[in-house]
Design a protein around this motif. Structure first.
Motif, PDB file in Angstrom:
ATOM      1  N   GLY A 195       0.781  -1.225   0.000  1.00 31.87           N
ATOM      2  CA  GLY A 195       0.000   0.000   0.000  1.00 31.87           C
ATOM      3  C   GLY A 195       0.816   1.280   0.000  1.00 31.87           C
ATOM      4  O   GLY A 195       0.279   2.351  -0.195  1.00 31.87           O
ATOM      5  N   ILE A 196       2.103   1.186   0.238  1.00 29.31           N
ATOM      6  CA  ILE A 196       2.946   2.371   0.363  1.00 29.31           C
ATOM      7  C   ILE A 196       4.103   2.262  -0.614  1.00 29.31           C
ATOM      8  O   ILE A 196       4.895   1.324  -0.554  1.00 29.31           O
ATOM      9  N   GLY A 197       4.203   3.231  -1.505  1.00 32.12           N
ATOM     10  CA  GLY A 197       5.258   3.223  -2.510  1.00 32.12           C
ATOM     11  C   GLY A 197       6.634   3.490  -1.924  1.00 32.12           C
ATOM     12  O   GLY A 197       6.773   4.112  -0.870  1.00 32.12           O
ATOM     13  N   ASP A 198       7.656   3.019  -2.621  1.00 28.98           N
ATOM     14  CA  ASP A 198       9.022   3.210  -2.150  1.00 28.98           C
ATOM     15  C   ASP A 198       9.402   4.690  -2.121  1.00 28.98           C
ATOM     16  O   ASP A 198      10.199   5.105  -1.287  1.00 28.98           O
ATOM     17  N   ASP A 199       8.810   5.492  -3.018  1.00 21.63           N
ATOM     18  CA  ASP A 199       9.083   6.939  -2.989  1.00 21.63           C
ATOM     19  C   ASP A 199       8.671   7.536  -1.646  1.00 21.63           C
ATOM     20  O   ASP A 199       9.360   8.408  -1.110  1.00 21.63           O
ATOM     21  N   ALA A 200       7.550   7.078  -1.101  1.00 25.22           N
ATOM     22  CA  ALA A 200       7.084   7.580   0.196  1.00 25.22           C
ATOM     23  C   ALA A 200       8.046   7.169   1.304  1.00 25.22           C
ATOM     24  O   ALA A 200       8.328   7.953   2.218  1.00 25.22           O
ATOM     25  N   VAL A 201       8.572   5.948   1.223  1.00 25.79           N
ATOM     26  CA  VAL A 201       9.532   5.477   2.226  1.00 25.79           C
ATOM     27  C   VAL A 201      10.790   6.336   2.174  1.00 25.79           C
ATOM     28  O   VAL A 201      11.293   6.790   3.208  1.00 25.79           O
ATOM     29  N   SER A 236      11.100   9.385   0.987  1.00 27.05           N
ATOM     30  CA  SER A 236      10.766  10.745   1.416  1.00 27.05           C
ATOM     31  C   SER A 236      10.699  10.846   2.939  1.00 27.05           C
ATOM     32  O   SER A 236      11.156  11.818   3.519  1.00 27.05           O
ATOM     33  N   ALA A 237      10.129   9.833   3.582  1.00 23.39           N
ATOM     34  CA  ALA A 237       9.941   9.863   5.036  1.00 23.39           C
ATOM     35  C   ALA A 237      11.174   9.438   5.816  1.00 23.39           C
ATOM     36  O   ALA A 237      11.375   9.887   6.948  1.00 23.39           O
ATOM     37  N   THR A 238      12.007   8.571   5.231  1.00 22.58           N
ATOM     38  CA  THR A 238      13.108   7.986   6.006  1.00 22.58           C
ATOM     39  C   THR A 238      14.494   8.270   5.445  1.00 22.58           C
ATOM     40  O   THR A 238      15.490   7.998   6.116  1.00 22.58           O
ATOM     41  N   GLY A 239      14.560   8.747   4.209  1.00 22.39           N
ATOM     42  CA  GLY A 239      15.853   9.027   3.602  1.00 22.39           C
ATOM     43  C   GLY A 239      16.482   7.841   2.886  1.00 22.39           C
ATOM     44  O   GLY A 239      17.531   7.984   2.258  1.00 22.39           O
ATOM     45  N   LYS A 240      15.857   6.666   2.970  1.00 23.09           N
ATOM     46  CA  LYS A 240      16.384   5.468   2.325  1.00 23.09           C
ATOM     47  C   LYS A 240      15.231   4.652   1.746  1.00 23.09           C
ATOM     48  O   LYS A 240      14.111   4.705   2.240  1.00 23.09           O
ATOM     49  N   SER A 241      15.536   3.844   0.738  1.00 21.11           N
ATOM     50  CA  SER A 241      14.536   2.938   0.178  1.00 21.11           C
ATOM     51  C   SER A 241      14.420   1.699   1.067  1.00 21.11           C
ATOM     52  O   SER A 241      15.270   1.450   1.927  1.00 21.11           O
ATOM     53  N   ARG A 242      13.382   0.912   0.828  1.00 19.20           N
ATOM     54  CA  ARG A 242      13.249  -0.343   1.566  1.00 19.20           C
ATOM     55  C   ARG A 242      14.478  -1.216   1.376  1.00 19.20           C
ATOM     56  O   ARG A 242      14.990  -1.775   2.348  1.00 19.20           O
ATOM     57  N   ASP A 243      14.944  -1.343   0.136  1.00 25.06           N
ATOM     58  CA  ASP A 243      16.115  -2.187  -0.120  1.00 25.06           C
ATOM     59  C   ASP A 243      17.337  -1.713   0.653  1.00 25.06           C
ATOM     60  O   ASP A 243      18.115  -2.535   1.162  1.00 25.06           O
ATOM     61  N   GLU A 244      17.504  -0.390   0.751  1.00 24.64           N
ATOM     62  CA  GLU A 244      18.638   0.137   1.525  1.00 24.64           C
ATOM     63  C   GLU A 244      18.491  -0.188   3.006  1.00 24.64           C
ATOM     64  O   GLU A 244      19.462  -0.596   3.664  1.00 24.64           O
ATOM     65  N   TRP A 245      17.254  -0.020   3.533  1.00 25.94           N
ATOM     66  CA  TRP A 245      17.026  -0.376   4.936  1.00 25.94           C
ATOM     67  C   TRP A 245      17.240  -1.869   5.160  1.00 25.94           C
ATOM     68  O   TRP A 245      17.852  -2.277   6.149  1.00 25.94           O
ATOM     69  N   PHE A 246      16.742  -2.687   4.239  1.00 33.42           N
ATOM     70  CA  PHE A 246      16.876  -4.135   4.388  1.00 33.42           C
ATOM     71  C   PHE A 246      18.351  -4.543   4.370  1.00 33.42           C
ATOM     72  O   PHE A 246      18.774  -5.414   5.138  1.00 33.42           O
ATOM     73  N   ALA A 247      19.154  -3.906   3.526  1.00 30.90           N
ATOM     74  CA  ALA A 247      20.596  -4.202   3.475  1.00 30.90           C
ATOM     75  C   ALA A 247      21.262  -3.814   4.790  1.00 30.90           C
ATOM     76  O   ALA A 247      22.113  -4.567   5.310  1.00 30.90           O
ATOM     77  N   LEU A 248      20.903  -2.667   5.343  1.00 30.88           N
ATOM     78  CA  LEU A 248      21.460  -2.250   6.640  1.00 30.88           C
ATOM     79  C   LEU A 248      21.045  -3.218   7.749  1.00 30.88           C
ATOM     80  O   LEU A 248      21.859  -3.574   8.616  1.00 30.88           O
ATOM     81  N   LEU A 249      19.790  -3.634   7.725  1.00 27.25           N
ATOM     82  CA  LEU A 249      19.309  -4.594   8.722  1.00 27.25           C
ATOM     83  C   LEU A 249      20.031  -5.933   8.590  1.00 27.25           C
ATOM     84  O   LEU A 249      20.417  -6.540   9.593  1.00 27.25           O
ATOM     85  N   GLN A 284      18.701   4.667  14.329  1.00 27.50           N
ATOM     86  CA  GLN A 284      18.757   5.208  12.969  1.00 27.50           C
ATOM     87  C   GLN A 284      17.900   6.462  12.780  1.00 27.50           C
ATOM     88  O   GLN A 284      17.893   7.052  11.704  1.00 27.50           O
ATOM     89  N   GLY A 285      17.143   6.831  13.806  1.00 32.50           N
ATOM     90  CA  GLY A 285      16.351   8.058  13.749  1.00 32.50           C
ATOM     91  C   GLY A 285      15.110   7.990  12.875  1.00 32.50           C
ATOM     92  O   GLY A 285      14.586   9.016  12.448  1.00 32.50           O
ATOM     93  N   VAL A 286      14.604   6.792  12.621  1.00 34.70           N
ATOM     94  CA  VAL A 286      13.398   6.634  11.808  1.00 34.70           C
ATOM     95  C   VAL A 286      12.177   6.871  12.698  1.00 34.70           C
ATOM     96  O   VAL A 286      12.108   6.379  13.827  1.00 34.70           O
ATOM     97  N   ASP A 287      11.224   7.641  12.191  1.00 34.18           N
ATOM     98  CA  ASP A 287       9.970   7.859  12.902  1.00 34.18           C
ATOM     99  C   ASP A 287       9.389   6.501  13.302  1.00 34.18           C
ATOM    100  O   ASP A 287       9.410   5.558  12.506  1.00 34.18           O
ATOM    101  N   PRO A 288       8.886   6.360  14.541  1.00 36.00           N
ATOM    102  CA  PRO A 288       8.386   5.052  15.000  1.00 36.00           C
ATOM    103  C   PRO A 288       7.337   4.412  14.086  1.00 36.00           C
ATOM    104  O   PRO A 288       7.326   3.193  13.911  1.00 36.00           O
ATOM    105  N   TRP A 289       6.435   5.207  13.499  1.00 33.77           N
ATOM    106  CA  TRP A 289       5.429   4.632  12.597  1.00 33.77           C
ATOM    107  C   TRP A 289       6.111   3.995  11.400  1.00 33.77           C
ATOM    108  O   TRP A 289       5.779   2.875  10.995  1.00 33.77           O
ATOM    109  N   TRP A 290       7.066   4.708  10.804  1.00 37.95           N
ATOM    110  CA  TRP A 290       7.793   4.174   9.652  1.00 37.95           C
ATOM    111  C   TRP A 290       8.676   3.001  10.063  1.00 37.95           C
ATOM    112  O   TRP A 290       8.837   2.035   9.312  1.00 37.95           O
TER     113      TRP A 290
END
Length: 190
Positions: free
Chosen positions: A17-23, A25-38, A59-65
């Protein structure tokens, strides 16, 4: 796991339901980038709360995100299936917007659920900010009916079926709930 090619009743992953552009915009990284860091941090071995806390606190990500990224990561790594809750049970939900006011809409929805299940609501909370009706089902499962104002004489009604022991027929459960919402008519809430 996406829902491309799946019907409207299919249960999709958290990213559907949520596009990668929104991720980004809100977090500074794409899902793939976050997944690689994780992955690099060893998060595939962590519990849900540890992943979300690492994202939010370290990492300073908003708790909802952070929650959304965590669930997406768990689904992408096969730790959690679409529709699966943190406790291992499964849940599906559907919503629909209808004409009418909140209280009559919830009463009409509760009547449909009672007619379909033969179960009276355990609680019908019409005075709450977000009115609900809760129905206990066999095996510890539950149905939660809700209604909320959408403005201009419209109300969003919803159903959640929760604490399902397995995810064998989530699409079928969702289709059933969608048909129940469809049975709530404008005349029924007027």
């Amino acid at each position: 796991m996406g829902t491309q090619g799946m019907g409207k009743d299919a249960v999709g992953g958290s990213a559907d339901g949520i596009g990668d552009d929104a991720v980004v915009s809100a977090t500074g990284k794409s899902r793939d980038e976050w997944f690689a860091l994780l992955d690099a941090a060893g998060a595939v071995e962590w519990k849900h709360q540890a992943i979300a806390t690492w994202l939010a606190r370290d990492q300073g990500v908003d708790p909802w995100w952070a929650q959304g990224i965590t669930v997406g990561y768990e689904q992408a790594r096969g730790i959690r299936l679409p529709g699966q809750r943190q406790d291992g049970t499964f849940e599906v939900s559907v919503t629909r917007t209808i004409a009418g006011d909140v209280e009559p809409a919830l009463r009409a929805l509760a009547a449909v659920v009672t007619a379909r299940t033969g179960v009276e609501p355990l609680a019908l909370n019409l005075a709450a900010k977000y009115p609900t009706a809760r129905f206990p089902l066999e095996g510890g499962e539950f149905l939660l009916a809700s209604a909320s104002a959408r403005g201009a004489g419209k109300t969003s009604i919803g159903l959640v079926r929760g604490r399902m022991a397995n995810g064998d027929d989530l699409a079928g459960a969702k289709a059933t709930l969608r048909s129940w919402l469809g049975a709530v008519t404008v005349e029924a809430v007027g």
